[in-house]
Design an enzyme around this catalytic site. Structure first.
Site, PDB file in Angstrom:
ATOM      1  N   ASP A  71       0.828  -1.211   0.000  1.00 56.40           N
ATOM      2  CA  ASP A  71       0.000   0.000   0.000  1.00 56.40           C
ATOM      3  C   ASP A  71       0.857   1.254   0.000  1.00 56.40           C
ATOM      4  O   ASP A  71       0.528   2.241  -0.651  1.00 56.40           O
ATOM      5  CB  ASP A  71      -0.920   0.020   1.233  1.00 56.40           C
ATOM      6  CG  ASP A  71      -2.125  -0.898   1.040  1.00 56.40           C
ATOM      7  OD1 ASP A  71      -2.352  -1.326  -0.103  1.00 56.40           O
ATOM      8  OD2 ASP A  71      -2.815  -1.195   2.030  1.00 56.40           O
TER       9      ASP A  71
ATOM     10  N   SER B  32     -12.870  -0.791  -7.285  1.00 54.46           N
ATOM     11  CA  SER B  32     -12.169  -0.938  -6.015  1.00 54.46           C
ATOM     12  C   SER B  32     -12.768   0.097  -5.057  1.00 54.46           C
ATOM     13  O   SER B  32     -13.698   0.805  -5.433  1.00 54.46           O
ATOM     14  CB  SER B  32     -10.691  -0.752  -6.330  1.00 54.46           C
ATOM     15  OG  SER B  32     -10.060   0.010  -5.414  1.00 54.46           O
TER      16      SER B  32
ATOM     17  N   GLU C 224     -20.706  -2.897   6.352  1.00 56.13           N
ATOM     18  CA  GLU C 224     -20.468  -4.330   6.149  1.00 56.13           C
ATOM     19  C   GLU C 224     -19.007  -4.678   6.407  1.00 56.13           C
ATOM     20  O   GLU C 224     -18.124  -4.112   5.757  1.00 56.13           O
ATOM     21  CB  GLU C 224     -20.835  -4.697   4.694  1.00 56.13           C
ATOM     22  CG  GLU C 224     -22.222  -4.228   4.306  1.00 56.13           C
ATOM     23  CD  GLU C 224     -22.485  -4.286   2.797  1.00 56.13           C
ATOM     24  OE1 GLU C 224     -21.676  -4.881   2.057  1.00 56.13           O
ATOM     25  OE2 GLU C 224     -23.509  -3.723   2.366  1.00 56.13           O
TER      26      GLU C 224
ATOM     27  N   LYS D 163     -15.497  -5.911   6.026  1.00 57.04           N
ATOM     28  CA  LYS D 163     -14.833  -6.165   4.742  1.00 57.04           C
ATOM     29  C   LYS D 163     -14.033  -7.459   4.838  1.00 57.04           C
ATOM     30  O   LYS D 163     -12.965  -7.494   5.438  1.00 57.04           O
ATOM     31  CB  LYS D 163     -13.918  -4.981   4.417  1.00 57.04           C
ATOM     32  CG  LYS D 163     -13.287  -5.036   3.050  1.00 57.04           C
ATOM     33  CD  LYS D 163     -12.557  -3.723   2.789  1.00 57.04           C
ATOM     34  CE  LYS D 163     -11.842  -3.726   1.464  1.00 57.04           C
ATOM     35  NZ  LYS D 163     -10.781  -4.710   1.343  1.00 57.04           N
TER      36      LYS D 163
ATOM     37  N   ARG E 207     -12.020 -11.015 -10.383  1.00 51.98           N
ATOM     38  CA  ARG E 207     -12.003  -9.583 -10.642  1.00 51.98           C
ATOM     39  C   ARG E 207     -11.028  -9.210 -11.761  1.00 51.98           C
ATOM     40  O   ARG E 207     -11.300  -8.328 -12.569  1.00 51.98           O
ATOM     41  CB  ARG E 207     -11.631  -8.827  -9.364  1.00 51.98           C
ATOM     42  CG  ARG E 207     -11.589  -7.339  -9.622  1.00 51.98           C
ATOM     43  CD  ARG E 207     -11.669  -6.537  -8.366  1.00 51.98           C
ATOM     44  NE  ARG E 207     -10.428  -6.534  -7.626  1.00 51.98           N
ATOM     45  CZ  ARG E 207     -10.147  -5.670  -6.658  1.00 51.98           C
ATOM     46  NH1 ARG E 207     -11.041  -4.780  -6.308  1.00 51.98           N
ATOM     47  NH2 ARG E 207      -9.004  -5.721  -6.032  1.00 51.98           N
TER      48      ARG E 207
ATOM     49  N   CYS F 277      18.785 -18.440  33.528  1.00 54.31           N
ATOM     50  CA  CYS F 277      19.024 -19.751  34.113  1.00 54.31           C
ATOM     51  C   CYS F 277      20.490 -19.752  34.537  1.00 54.31           C
ATOM     52  O   CYS F 277      21.361 -19.349  33.773  1.00 54.31           O
ATOM     53  CB  CYS F 277      18.768 -20.828  33.051  1.00 54.31           C
ATOM     54  SG  CYS F 277      19.405 -22.446  33.491  1.00 54.31           S
TER      55      CYS F 277
ATOM     56  N   CYS G 246      21.565 -27.458  30.912  1.00 56.02           N
ATOM     57  CA  CYS G 246      20.151 -27.161  30.654  1.00 56.02           C
ATOM     58  C   CYS G 246      19.796 -27.553  29.216  1.00 56.02           C
ATOM     59  O   CYS G 246      20.443 -27.135  28.264  1.00 56.02           O
ATOM     60  CB  CYS G 246      19.889 -25.684  30.883  1.00 56.02           C
ATOM     61  SG  CYS G 246      18.219 -25.167  30.475  1.00 56.02           S
TER      62      CYS G 246
HETATM   63  S1  IVH Z   1     -18.411  -3.586  -2.433  1.00 54.12           S
HETATM   64  C1  IVH Z   1     -17.750  -0.794  -5.680  1.00 54.12           C
HETATM   65  N1  IVH Z   1     -18.714  -4.828  -0.179  1.00 54.12           N
HETATM   66  O1  IVH Z   1     -13.278  -5.031  -0.999  1.00 54.12           O
HETATM   67  C2  IVH Z   1     -17.935  -1.665  -4.507  1.00 54.12           C
HETATM   68  N2  IVH Z   1     -16.620  -4.991  -1.262  1.00 54.12           N
HETATM   69  O2  IVH Z   1     -11.492  -2.835  -2.352  1.00 54.12           O
HETATM   70  C3  IVH Z   1     -16.853  -2.619  -4.339  1.00 54.12           C
HETATM   71  N3  IVH Z   1     -14.995  -6.417  -0.093  1.00 54.12           N
HETATM   72  O3  IVH Z   1     -12.977  -5.952  -4.341  1.00 54.12           O
HETATM   73  C4  IVH Z   1     -17.242  -3.831  -3.698  1.00 54.12           C
HETATM   74  N4  IVH Z   1     -16.315  -6.974   1.563  1.00 54.12           N
HETATM   75  O4  IVH Z   1     -13.025  -7.779  -2.602  1.00 54.12           O
HETATM   76  C5  IVH Z   1     -17.874  -4.548  -1.179  1.00 54.12           C
HETATM   77  N5  IVH Z   1     -19.172  -5.908   1.823  1.00 54.12           N
HETATM   78  C6  IVH Z   1     -18.329  -5.623   0.821  1.00 54.12           C
HETATM   79  C7  IVH Z   1     -17.012  -6.149   0.778  1.00 54.12           C
HETATM   80  C8  IVH Z   1     -16.184  -5.799  -0.288  1.00 54.12           C
HETATM   81  C9  IVH Z   1     -15.121  -7.132   1.021  1.00 54.12           C
HETATM   82  C10 IVH Z   1     -13.780  -6.344  -0.934  1.00 54.12           C
HETATM   83  C11 IVH Z   1     -13.977  -6.769  -2.358  1.00 54.12           C
HETATM   84  C12 IVH Z   1     -13.609  -5.582  -3.176  1.00 54.12           C
HETATM   85  C13 IVH Z   1     -12.737  -4.823  -2.248  1.00 54.12           C
HETATM   86  C14 IVH Z   1     -12.731  -3.360  -2.561  1.00 54.12           C
END
Ligand code: IVH
Length: 676
Positions: free
Chosen positions: A38, A83, A117, A119, A140, A427, A434
């Site tokens: 990153d 992404s 949600e 991730k 993807r 020790c 040992c």
């Molecule tokens: S939505 C445009 N929802 O995160 C929306 N992604 O960096 C993109 N991921 O490629 C996807 N949990 O692999 C979405 N609840 C979730 C997710 C989720 C994991 C991952 C997924 C995506 C990456 C985005």
């Protein structure tokens, strides 16, 4: 920096990024940690932002993952797989919400409802259903084009093959994450660094029968192309996914207000270690699909969603136990066994607690909830403890008074130099009494800087120890190979290789041998000094009878601490026996003694720039062999500055100011009556 240099720097970073990407996405074998990956991405984007002329088709701003691998047919996504942009703080979230409010031209009091949600850290996939039938599944890939992995995806039980619900759209791409549960990863951890890599690798098996053997899971959370989707909100869509037979994340919530998002984030982060799947943050999506549509996308990420990432080098987990490890020098190191947790792509299950004082100071107890940090390549450690989460019946950790391996008394030494009692408890046994210390000594003996016996690593030492093939270093050279050949995992060829590696190392330099003995406070540098002083193994060994320790203090670099340690080493009978036995099996090369009255006596040197045909290390040895010394900076103490190719101008200027002799390589060689 001029344009050319910037371009070169940029190209280098792009090449590296391409390579990392390839290993990560195509080979499922990351070369660097998620954080380093990153960071590099950020550096490239930053450069592009400042210097607008920089661009590359391989830039992270252009593609999402790596180009699909060649093993599978490629196919275009009907809607791109985007992404997500990242947020790391509350401030980032406030900015995110502000931008949305502005874009939609709403007042500040406009309430935005999010679908929050967790991730899941797996591999995303897009599943095409036509008339309720699962027809095709794509990875993807680069976001635009993916790999057709239908056959492999079809092996996953969580992916419904036929959906007959009347509400199910007649044509839709269901998107979600393929992953492996942590409990299932337990059986795969020898092969993969983390569950994500395991999922990625399994999904890319050429033969679907191989994929089938791996317990892959699928969680649905989004859609791509659709025709006939009736829901207007993400939360309703998630509910429907459940009804249609997909799995959804049980921790999904609808939330409004940044404060509440942060509260949920903290709550989930605390639960992380107890979940059976790896998550690396929380995704927030605007719940209303109409608003999502209005907001649209920027570059390759939607404006209506963001990923609130967890720190890539810290995580919260529980201390399951505190173990005391005994090191080569007898140091007792407490290690926290923690509930395994993924920190930046590495599964961490141990964290060092440093020493007894550290445990007492932080009052760290078994059962505590702790923040664990993993920075760079250092061993993960406990940053802090959450006292509020402490169990009522928890007890202070009592550091053992006796060595857990051999039962000897443990001691804390008084350090004469710092005039303080050591923080480390040790020790008190000596030599090879040992068991744990002995094993660690043997590991040190075969290690890279010591005997460096190829194919003879720590695992083999432990195994041979258990089988009683080894106890002392000399045993390595007297192994019964016929027994080894019969062991599991060994064969004629591997034994032949082992014999070869061991025999090869029977010729050893005195300095390596001294270092290998693992005498406390005698590291590589000191071993070198001692070998120069004694020149031969027999003279070194003679210390046991002559005990002329005072003389050692005359060696530049050897102090009282080292001499004391050498004394203790030679006062132990087992150590003497080890030396005698090693003498029988080894050929120890004598060291070349540095002449005390060489040509460079009382002269000091410093090099700037690159030398021709000789490395700096070799030049240093050459100077020392001729009684000269090297220094590390230009000062009054310096006599000669040797200039190589592309020298540092400042050093030359300083040297001239101080009237120091500035010479080139040829002149230096002439001082030694040599021509270069
Ligand atoms: S939505 C445009 N929802 O995160 C929306 N992604 O960096 C993109 N991921 O490629 C996807 N949990 O692999 C979405 N609840 C979730 C997710 C989720 C994991 C991952 C997924 C995506 C990456 C985005």
């Amino acid at each position: 920096m001029n344009t050319k240099k910037i371009q070169i720097l940029y190209d280098k970073k792009i090449q590296l990024f391409k390579k990392y990407n390839q290993y990560y996405f195509e080979k499922s074998k990351p070369l660097v940690s998620d954080k380093d990956f990153d960071d590099l991405k950020k550096e490239i984007l930053k450069l592009e932002n400042i210097y607008k002329f920089l661009q590359s088709e391989n830039s992270p701003s252009n593609y999402v993952g790596y180009k699909p691998s060649k093993n599978f047919e490629k196919a275009f996504h009907r809607a791109p797989m985007l992404s997500l942009s990242n947020a790391f703080s509350e401030e980032d979230l406030l900015n995110f919400e502000k931008k949305i409010t502005n874009y939609l031209s709403k007042n500040n009091d406009f309430e935005i409802i999010y679908s929050a949600e967790p991730k899941i850290d797996g591999i995303s996939a897009s599943l095409t259903y036509k008339n309720g039938n699962f027809e095709r599944g794509l990875s993807r890939g680069d976001g635009k084009e993916g790999e057709d992995i239908t056959a492999n995806l079809a092996t996953i039980k969580d992916i419904p093959k036929k959906i007959s619900d009347k509400d199910f759209p007649k044509d839709i791409d269901i998107r979600g994450e393929v992953f492996i549960q942590n409990s299932d990863f337990e059986n795969l951890k020898e092969k993969f660094a983390n569950p994500r890599n395991a999922a990625s690798g399994s999904l890319r098996q050429k033969n679907p029968e191989d994929t089938k053997k791996i317990p892959l899971k699928f969680i649905a959370y989004a859609f791509g192309f659709e025709q006939g989707l009736k829901q207007k909100k993400q939360s309703d869509y998630l509910k429907k996914l459940d009804e249609w037979g997909f799995k959804t994340n049980p921790l999904n919530k609808t939330i409004s207000g940044i404060k509440n998002l942060v509260q949920n984030y903290n709550l989930v982060e605390n639960q992380r270690a107890n979940l059976d799947f790896d998550i690396d943050g929380i995704v927030y999506k605007i719940n209303d699909f109409d608003l999502q549509k209005r907001l649209g996308n920027v570059a390759n990420a939607p404006r209506w969603a963001i990923a609130h990432k967890f720190s890539s080098n810290k995580a919260i987990s529980k201390i399951l136990d505190i173990e005391i490890q005994v090191g080569r020098t007898g140091a007792l190191t407490p290690v926290a066994k923690i509930k395994p947790i993924n920190i930046g792509g590495v599964i961490v299950s141990n964290a060092t607690l440093h020493n007894e004082d550290e445990i007492n100071r932080k009052d760290i107890r078994v059962g505590d909830t702790a923040v664990i940090e993993r920075a760079g390549d250092v061993i993960p450690h406990i940053l802090s403890i959450d006292i509020k989460k402490r169990l009522k019946n928890s007890k202070r950790f009592i550091f053992p008074e006796n060595c857990p391996s051999c039962g000897s008394k443990t001691i804390k030494e008084f350090n004469k130099i710092t005039k303080k009692v050591d923080a480390v408890r040790r020790c008190s046994s000596e030599g090879y009494y040992c068991e744990k210390i002995s094993i660690e000594k043997l590991k040190h003996f075969v290690s890279k800087e010591a005997f460096n016996i190829e194919g003879f690593g720590k695992k083999i030492v432990e195994n041979f120890w258990k089988l009683k093939f080894l106890k002392y270093p000399q045993d390595i050279f007297k192994l019964d190979y016929s027994k080894i050949e019969k062991l599991d995992g060994w064969g004629q060829l591997s034994v032949k290789n082992l014999i070869y590696s061991i025999n090869q190392k029977k010729n050893i330099s005195l300095e390596r041998l001294i270092y290998s003995l693992g005498i406390r406070h005698i590291g590589l540098e000191n071993a070198k000094l001692l070998s120069k002083h004694f020149t031969s193994f027999s003279k070194f060994k003679n210390l046991s009878v002559q005990s002329d320790y005072e003389d050692l203090l005359n060696i530049d670099g050897i102090g009282e601490t080292q001499v004391n340690s050498i004394k203790i080493f030679f006062s132990n009978k087992t150590n003497i026996k080890v030396l005698n036995e090693l003498e029988k099996v080894l050929v120890v090369k004598n060291a070349i003694q540095n002449s005390k009255d060489g040509l460079l006596k009382n002269k000091t040197f410093l090099v700037t720039g690159k030398l021709n045909g000789i490395s700096r290390a070799e030049l240093k040895s050459l100077i020392e062999e001729n009684s000269g010394k090297t220094v590390s900076s230009v000062s009054k103490k310096l006599n000669y500055l040797i200039i190589g190719d592309k020298p540092t101008k400042k050093k030359i200027d300083n040297a001239k100011k101080l009237k120091i002799n500035v010479i080139d390589q040829a002149e230096f060689m002439r001082m030694l009556n040599k021509t270069s």
